[in-house]
Scaffold this motif. Structure first.
Motif, PDB file in Angstrom:
ATOM      1  N   TRP A 197       0.806  -1.218   0.000  1.00  0.00           N
ATOM      2  CA  TRP A 197       0.000   0.000   0.000  1.00  0.00           C
ATOM      3  C   TRP A 197       0.840   1.269   0.000  1.00  0.00           C
ATOM      4  O   TRP A 197       0.547   2.221  -0.711  1.00  0.00           O
ATOM      5  CB  TRP A 197      -0.944   0.005   1.208  1.00  0.00           C
ATOM      6  CG  TRP A 197      -1.924  -1.127   1.204  1.00  0.00           C
ATOM      7  CD1 TRP A 197      -2.403  -1.791   0.110  1.00  0.00           C
ATOM      8  CD2 TRP A 197      -2.530  -1.753   2.342  1.00  0.00           C
ATOM      9  NE1 TRP A 197      -3.271  -2.792   0.493  1.00  0.00           N
ATOM     10  CE2 TRP A 197      -3.381  -2.792   1.858  1.00  0.00           C
ATOM     11  CE3 TRP A 197      -2.459  -1.542   3.725  1.00  0.00           C
ATOM     12  CZ2 TRP A 197      -4.137  -3.601   2.706  1.00  0.00           C
ATOM     13  CZ3 TRP A 197      -3.217  -2.346   4.564  1.00  0.00           C
ATOM     14  CH2 TRP A 197      -4.033  -3.363   4.060  1.00  0.00           C
ATOM     15  N   VAL A 198       1.907   1.272   0.821  1.00  0.00           N
ATOM     16  CA  VAL A 198       2.681   2.500   1.013  1.00  0.00           C
ATOM     17  C   VAL A 198       3.783   2.669  -0.037  1.00  0.00           C
ATOM     18  O   VAL A 198       3.955   3.745  -0.606  1.00  0.00           O
ATOM     19  CB  VAL A 198       3.292   2.532   2.434  1.00  0.00           C
ATOM     20  CG1 VAL A 198       4.182   3.760   2.604  1.00  0.00           C
ATOM     21  CG2 VAL A 198       2.190   2.515   3.492  1.00  0.00           C
ATOM     22  N   VAL A 199       4.532   1.606  -0.300  1.00  0.00           N
ATOM     23  CA  VAL A 199       5.689   1.705  -1.194  1.00  0.00           C
ATOM     24  C   VAL A 199       5.296   1.450  -2.646  1.00  0.00           C
ATOM     25  O   VAL A 199       5.674   2.201  -3.553  1.00  0.00           O
ATOM     26  CB  VAL A 199       6.798   0.719  -0.765  1.00  0.00           C
ATOM     27  CG1 VAL A 199       7.983   0.795  -1.730  1.00  0.00           C
ATOM     28  CG2 VAL A 199       7.251   1.029   0.663  1.00  0.00           C
ATOM     29  N   GLU A 208      -0.273  -0.027  -4.144  1.00  0.00           N
ATOM     30  CA  GLU A 208      -1.366  -0.925  -4.483  1.00  0.00           C
ATOM     31  C   GLU A 208      -2.645  -0.424  -3.799  1.00  0.00           C
ATOM     32  O   GLU A 208      -2.619  -0.005  -2.646  1.00  0.00           O
ATOM     33  CB  GLU A 208      -1.035  -2.342  -4.001  1.00  0.00           C
ATOM     34  CG  GLU A 208      -2.033  -3.402  -4.435  1.00  0.00           C
ATOM     35  CD  GLU A 208      -1.561  -4.795  -4.045  1.00  0.00           C
ATOM     36  OE1 GLU A 208      -2.259  -5.451  -3.247  1.00  0.00           O
ATOM     37  OE2 GLU A 208      -0.490  -5.210  -4.528  1.00  0.00           O
ATOM     38  N   ASN A 209      -3.760  -0.512  -4.501  1.00  0.00           N
ATOM     39  CA  ASN A 209      -5.009   0.017  -3.956  1.00  0.00           C
ATOM     40  C   ASN A 209      -5.504  -0.809  -2.771  1.00  0.00           C
ATOM     41  O   ASN A 209      -5.413  -2.039  -2.760  1.00  0.00           O
ATOM     42  CB  ASN A 209      -6.092   0.008  -5.037  1.00  0.00           C
ATOM     43  CG  ASN A 209      -7.455   0.355  -4.480  1.00  0.00           C
ATOM     44  OD1 ASN A 209      -7.680   1.473  -4.023  1.00  0.00           O
ATOM     45  ND2 ASN A 209      -8.361  -0.604  -4.497  1.00  0.00           N
ATOM     46  N   ALA A 210      -6.020  -0.111  -1.763  1.00  0.00           N
ATOM     47  CA  ALA A 210      -6.645  -0.772  -0.620  1.00  0.00           C
ATOM     48  C   ALA A 210      -7.760   0.125  -0.091  1.00  0.00           C
ATOM     49  O   ALA A 210      -7.509   1.273   0.256  1.00  0.00           O
ATOM     50  CB  ALA A 210      -5.623  -1.037   0.477  1.00  0.00           C
ATOM     51  N   ASP A 211      -8.990  -0.406  -0.047  1.00  0.00           N
ATOM     52  CA  ASP A 211     -10.071   0.369   0.545  1.00  0.00           C
ATOM     53  C   ASP A 211     -10.317  -0.106   1.974  1.00  0.00           C
ATOM     54  O   ASP A 211      -9.642  -1.008   2.480  1.00  0.00           O
ATOM     55  CB  ASP A 211     -11.342   0.275  -0.301  1.00  0.00           C
ATOM     56  CG  ASP A 211     -11.784  -1.167  -0.529  1.00  0.00           C
ATOM     57  OD1 ASP A 211     -11.460  -2.029   0.306  1.00  0.00           O
ATOM     58  OD2 ASP A 211     -12.455  -1.438  -1.545  1.00  0.00           O
ATOM     59  N   ALA A 221      -1.121  -7.502  -1.334  1.00  0.00           N
ATOM     60  CA  ALA A 221      -1.814  -7.395  -0.058  1.00  0.00           C
ATOM     61  C   ALA A 221      -2.910  -8.446   0.089  1.00  0.00           C
ATOM     62  O   ALA A 221      -2.999  -9.127   1.126  1.00  0.00           O
ATOM     63  CB  ALA A 221      -2.402  -5.995   0.106  1.00  0.00           C
ATOM     64  N   ARG A 222      -3.743  -8.608  -0.932  1.00  0.00           N
ATOM     65  CA  ARG A 222      -4.845  -9.557  -0.857  1.00  0.00           C
ATOM     66  C   ARG A 222      -4.334 -10.994  -0.843  1.00  0.00           C
ATOM     67  O   ARG A 222      -4.844 -11.831  -0.091  1.00  0.00           O
ATOM     68  CB  ARG A 222      -5.800  -9.324  -2.028  1.00  0.00           C
ATOM     69  CG  ARG A 222      -6.584  -8.009  -1.902  1.00  0.00           C
ATOM     70  CD  ARG A 222      -7.142  -7.559  -3.245  1.00  0.00           C
ATOM     71  NE  ARG A 222      -7.879  -6.310  -3.151  1.00  0.00           N
ATOM     72  CZ  ARG A 222      -7.309  -5.103  -3.102  1.00  0.00           C
ATOM     73  NH1 ARG A 222      -5.990  -4.986  -3.136  1.00  0.00           N
ATOM     74  NH2 ARG A 222      -8.055  -4.009  -3.018  1.00  0.00           N
ATOM     75  N   THR A 223      -3.334 -11.293  -1.653  1.00  0.00           N
ATOM     76  CA  THR A 223      -2.756 -12.636  -1.643  1.00  0.00           C
ATOM     77  C   THR A 223      -2.145 -12.941  -0.279  1.00  0.00           C
ATOM     78  O   THR A 223      -2.332 -14.035   0.263  1.00  0.00           O
ATOM     79  CB  THR A 223      -1.681 -12.769  -2.738  1.00  0.00           C
ATOM     80  OG1 THR A 223      -2.265 -12.503  -4.010  1.00  0.00           O
ATOM     81  CG2 THR A 223      -1.089 -14.175  -2.749  1.00  0.00           C
TER      82      THR A 223
END
Length: 346
Positions: free
Chosen positions: A113-115, A118-121, A238-240
């Motif tokens: 998310w930070v580096v 990648e999208n994260a809601d 992230a999701r994986t």
């Protein structure tokens, strides 16, 4: 259900099963050597599968610009992380180490998310928290836990950070040959761990033990890693990582079913938290208008809305098929994950 979710959960199930299956097989090998042989089994097994698939040595077809990502992933995930973990385990109580290993999925998501942007809601973050809490509950120490010093936990945390970096770097090359990616990482990690084990005096186990260890490594580490790479291709890091962090729970389920271990209240609480987290992720519906930039890569695909291209060879109409192809710019709207075709800004 998206097939990439099934890949991630199957990867977690195979990896989670490796510990109870090793116990079932009666494997009694020093931890560092065991890790090395498991990784080595995965690397050699996948190399054999890849050779059988192609009937010859086939170039992996990784674009020149992606090799640094793969090399970085191998160094962090195949060399630094296993060595750091094995060092940390010698100076950390087992319960503490198990608890700290939950850091990997958290750090994977934070880096994604930070580096790597990648999208994260909010839904994905809440689901991640629920899954990680389930892992913490499952591995929470049942008695008083002591450690020798802080170097052990710090080493375990560093190993988790290395694997988190590995996961995000592997995402960069996940469109390429998953067998080559997973096999390379397995061979390097296997050689690194075995060399370390032999350096401190470990001896190879008998052939009757070595065979099952290598086969377990092929399935629990090798096939699992191939599925993990395929999941990265379709879901992002992230999701994986969130789905894969269910591995300890799935391993515990197998222990209950195969080894007849008892079901505790903590296990049921962990199951509920992880089920909630996975359900929240499965209910995700991320859709908006987005722009696809020109992109050239190669992976198995069908001629869907993202793959409208001509072939430079005679094509018999078989799908899915794999070859290098180029994506023209396109702007449209539909539900999607941060997969290999949707790494856009929001």
């Amino acid at each position: 259900m998206n097939v990439s979710v099934l890949y991630a959960l199957a990867a977690a199930a195979l990896f989670g099963a490796s510990t109870p299956l090793a116990k079932l097989l009666g494997v009694d090998t020093p931890p560092i050597l065991l890790a090395g042989l498991l990784y080595l089994g995965s690397g050699l097994g996948l190399a054999i599968v890849r050779f059988a698939r192609d009937q010859r040595w086939q170039r992996p077809g990784i674009p020149a610009g992606e090799w640094p990502w793969l090399i970085g992933a191998i160094v962090f995930g195949g060399v630094l992380a296993p060595v750091a973990l094995m060092y940390g385990l010698t100076r950390t109580a087992g319960a503490t180490a198990s608890l700290m290993l939950n850091l990997e999925s958290v750090l994977t998501a934070v880096l994604a998310w930070v580096v790597f942007k990648e999208n994260a809601d909010r839904r994905i973050v809440i689901g991640m928290i629920a899954i990680v809490l389930g892992g913490i509950v499952l591995s929470w120490p049942q008695g008083r836990v002591t450690t020798h010093d802080w170097t052990g936990p710090l080493a375990v945390a560093f190993a988790c950070l290395c694997w988190a970096i590995d996961n995000n770097l592997t995402r960069k090359v996940s469109a390429s040959d998953a067998l080559f990616i997973a096999g390379s990482k397995g061979l390097v990690a296997g050689v690194a761990n075995c060399c370390l084990a032999f350096a401190i005096g470990s001896q190879l186990p008998a052939l009757a033990t070595l065979g099952p260890i290598m086969m377990l490594g092929f399935l629990g580490y090798g096939v699992s890693l191939v599925l993990f790479v395929l999941a990265l291709r379709g879901l992002g890091s992230a999701r994986t990582g969130a789905y894969f962090s269910t591995a300890p729970f799935l391993g515990a389920v197998i222990s209950i079913l195969i080894l007849g271990e008892s079901v505790s209240l903590m296990f049921l609480l962990a199951a509920a938290l992880m089920a909630i987290g996975v359900w929240i992720h499965l209910m995700e519906n991320h859709a908006h208008e987005h722009q696809h930039d020109p992109l050239k890569h190669g992976h198995r695909h069908t001629h869907d809305e993202h793959h409208q291209h001509e072939h430079s060879f005679e094509w018999d109409g078989t799908e899915p098929h794999s070859h290098p192809h180029e994506h023209a710019p396109i702007q449209h709207s539909h539900a999607h994950f941060p997969d290999i075709h949707h790494r856009h800004k929001h």
